[in-house]
Scaffold this active site. Structure first.
Site, PDB file in Angstrom:
ATOM      1  N   TYR A   1      17.323  21.508 186.765  1.00  0.00           N
ATOM      2  CA  TYR A   1      16.496  20.384 186.335  1.00  0.00           C
ATOM      3  C   TYR A   1      17.405  19.154 186.255  1.00  0.00           C
ATOM      4  O   TYR A   1      18.018  18.863 185.226  1.00  0.00           O
ATOM      5  CB  TYR A   1      15.820  20.679 185.005  1.00  0.00           C
ATOM      6  CG  TYR A   1      14.755  21.754 185.082  1.00  0.00           C
ATOM      7  CD1 TYR A   1      14.331  22.265 186.311  1.00  0.00           C
ATOM      8  CD2 TYR A   1      14.161  22.264 183.930  1.00  0.00           C
ATOM      9  CE1 TYR A   1      13.349  23.250 186.383  1.00  0.00           C
ATOM     10  CE2 TYR A   1      13.171  23.248 183.992  1.00  0.00           C
ATOM     11  CZ  TYR A   1      12.782  23.734 185.222  1.00  0.00           C
ATOM     12  OH  TYR A   1      11.813  24.709 185.303  1.00  0.00           O
TER      13      TYR A   1
ATOM     14  N   GLY B   1       1.253  20.704 187.841  1.00  0.00           N
ATOM     15  CA  GLY B   1       2.389  19.954 188.334  1.00  0.00           C
ATOM     16  C   GLY B   1       2.047  18.484 188.540  1.00  0.00           C
ATOM     17  O   GLY B   1       0.892  18.071 188.450  1.00  0.00           O
TER      18      GLY B   1
END
Length: 288
Positions: free
Chosen positions: A55, A214
């Site tokens: 991430y 998402g």
């Protein structure tokens, strides 16, 4: 905030977690805002934070989210003793892309860097193999995790993007407590591929990633009439309806919606109060 057990560990986690990914990608907010989001989640009773070494923006930015979470935890004025940080390893970010890398030597290295990024003073709460790499067997790739548990670098192990057969193979190598696969109104494969049923039967926690679809689909939730109608009837957001729908699917499910604004995590946590009847769940199932 309600809590439930993480796998068969005896450790309690909040029934809704915080997904840290939006706080570290190329579109991430300023660091101060990211820390504010994490602090707000903690204030609301969230005790599970989901992250990953990948991430970040690219390889030069690796482990950004883990470091951000650690910084936020250290600067939080309240009790963090019950907070569980679940991280992942096994994906690379060359030029901002996502690629799999299950090389055992690389996994050993990234586990140690994750351990340091998260403070280096206590074992990683949960480390998850992010996605199986076809170039390496599951047994090879999970050996570093087994070693890390024995060395005291991590407490628990999970897997992500795994089939039932792959989960079984993983459990022959190391004790698995959680599975993190995609699950949302547009992607309902866990209902039919056996993974959700297996997790429920075996007492594994299921973390649905992209629970709201998402970044590309979250804005389309209001276009699903069954969800939009229920949101209006209950005075809830469409996001809360979806999270309540997911939670109703199995007692082993713990959604981990991402957030880059405090209002987003406040909305997500509110889903705990939304109750859906069998008829309403059927309405979503048929309309999604």
């Amino acid at each position: 905030m309600e809590t439930k057990q993480l796998g068969n560990t005896g450790v309690s986690i909040s029934t809704i977690g915080l997904g840290g990914m939006p706080l570290s990608l190329s579109s991430r907010p300023p660091e101060s805002q990211g820390i504010e989001v994490i602090h707000r989640a903690l204030e609301l009773g969230v005790t599970l934070i989901d992250t990953a070494d990948s991430y970040c923006r690219d390889e030069s930015d690796k482990h950004h989210n883990e470091r951000l979470i650690y910084k936020a935890l250290q600067s939080y004025g309240g009790d963090i003793s019950q907070v569980v940080v679940a991280t992942k390893g096994g994906l690379m970010r060359p030029n901002g892309n996502w690629t799999r890398n299950g090389n055992p030597d690389r996994l050993r290295e990234t586990i140690r860097v994750s351990f340091e990024a998260l403070g280096g003073s206590k074992p990683i709460d949960v480390w998850q193999y992010h996605a199986p790499d076809p170039d390496y067997t599951i047994e090879e790739a999970l050996k570093p995790a087994q070693e890390a548990v024995e060395e005291g670098l991590m407490r628990f192990v999970g897997v992500s993007n795994f089939s039932v057969e792959q989960i079984k193979r993983a459990r022959d190598v190391v004790d698995v407590v959680s599975v993190q696969n995609q699950y949302n109104p547009w992607y309902r494969q866990p209902e039919t591929d056996g993974v959700l049923e297996y997790c429920e039967t075996e007492g594994l926690t299921f973390f649905p990633w992209s629970p709201l679809g998402g970044s590309r689909r979250v804005s389309s939730l209001g276009e699903i009439s069954a969800i939009a109608q229920l949101a209006q009837e209950k005075g809830a957001s469409v996001y809360q309806i979806v999270l309540a729908w997911l939670r109703s699917k199995s007692p082993c499910i713990v959604p981990i919606p991402g957030a880059s604004k405090t209002s987003s995590i406040e909305d997500s946590v509110g889903a705990v109060e939304v109750k859906l009847s069998e008829a309403e769940l059927k309405q979503i199932d048929q309309g999604a």
